[in-house]
Design a protein around this motif. Sequence first.
Motif, mmCIF file in Angstrom:
data_model
loop_
_atom_site.group_PDB
_atom_site.id
_atom_site.type_symbol
_atom_site.label_atom_id
_atom_site.label_comp_id
_atom_site.label_asym_id
_atom_site.label_seq_id
_atom_site.Cartn_x
_atom_site.Cartn_y
_atom_site.Cartn_z
ATOM 1 N N HIS A 69 157.904 86.119 -14.609
ATOM 2 C CA HIS A 69 158.589 87.274 -13.876
ATOM 3 C C HIS A 69 158.207 88.426 -13.126
ATOM 4 O O HIS A 69 159.197 89.240 -12.014
ATOM 5 C CB HIS A 69 159.519 87.875 -15.257
ATOM 6 C CG HIS A 69 160.297 88.734 -15.060
ATOM 7 N ND1 HIS A 69 161.224 88.656 -15.068
ATOM 8 C CD2 HIS A 69 160.217 90.687 -15.749
ATOM 9 C CE1 HIS A 69 162.521 89.616 -14.900
ATOM 10 N NE2 HIS A 69 161.768 90.846 -15.307
ATOM 11 N N GLN A 72 158.374 86.885 -9.703
ATOM 12 C CA GLN A 72 160.624 85.973 -9.426
ATOM 13 C C GLN A 72 160.691 88.048 -9.357
ATOM 14 O O GLN A 72 161.744 88.079 -7.877
ATOM 15 C CB GLN A 72 161.184 86.182 -10.608
ATOM 16 C CG GLN A 72 160.772 84.673 -10.741
ATOM 17 C CD GLN A 72 161.436 83.831 -12.499
ATOM 18 O OE1 GLN A 72 161.636 85.326 -13.428
ATOM 19 N NE2 GLN A 72 161.801 83.157 -12.312
ATOM 20 N N CYS A 73 160.499 88.827 -9.687
ATOM 21 C CA CYS A 73 161.216 90.690 -9.027
ATOM 22 C C CYS A 73 160.355 90.524 -7.439
ATOM 23 O O CYS A 73 161.353 91.404 -6.422
ATOM 24 C CB CYS A 73 160.523 91.244 -10.083
ATOM 25 S SG CYS A 73 161.258 91.602 -11.326
ATOM 26 N N CYS A 95 171.455 89.086 -9.455
ATOM 27 C CA CYS A 95 169.548 89.164 -10.170
ATOM 28 C C CYS A 95 169.709 90.099 -11.322
ATOM 29 O O CYS A 95 168.659 89.931 -11.644
ATOM 30 C CB CYS A 95 168.774 88.200 -9.290
ATOM 31 S SG CYS A 95 168.592 86.799 -9.108
ATOM 32 N N ASN A 99 166.819 90.147 -13.494
ATOM 33 C CA ASN A 99 165.758 90.693 -13.123
ATOM 34 C C ASN A 99 166.644 91.944 -12.729
ATOM 35 O O ASN A 99 165.792 92.104 -11.820
ATOM 36 C CB ASN A 99 165.156 90.126 -11.887
ATOM 37 C CG ASN A 99 165.012 88.636 -11.736
ATOM 38 O OD1 ASN A 99 165.850 88.012 -11.567
ATOM 39 N ND2 ASN A 99 163.638 88.386 -12.081
#
Length: 136
Positions: A69, A72-73, A95, A99
């Motif tokens: 995660h 992804q951020c 997102c 996110n």
Amino acid sequence: MNMIGYALSMAKRFYDKDTYDHALRVATYIAENPMIDDENMEDCIALGIMHDLWEDTDYPVVPVINNKHFFQCMELLTKPEDMEYENYLTSIKACSHTNPEAYWVKIADIKDHLSEAGTLTEKVREKYVKALPCLL
């Protein structure tokens, strides 16, 4: 090592003084944001510290401490060279439900850029004032 400790060590290693100071101000804005819940605060602060690493340094683009995660951020916060700035911001907002950390970091980043009188040129001000509606 926790995420904030890791972020600080990487920031000290890869940022120049001005970028390091900027990253700490962004992290401070995040820490002061009452809309960020306790569950997300540590990742948000760490992202605030690290948000410019992939884009502005030779820090390797690799998964961070096996946290998918967080990775992804970081990807969301790193603007692709061929992408228009407004499209980049729109992708962060799109997102924001999955996110939210990236969204809060970008808001804090823009706030810092607009708050720093010493580096706030007319061009910089125009860029970030124009950017805000893309996120709000």
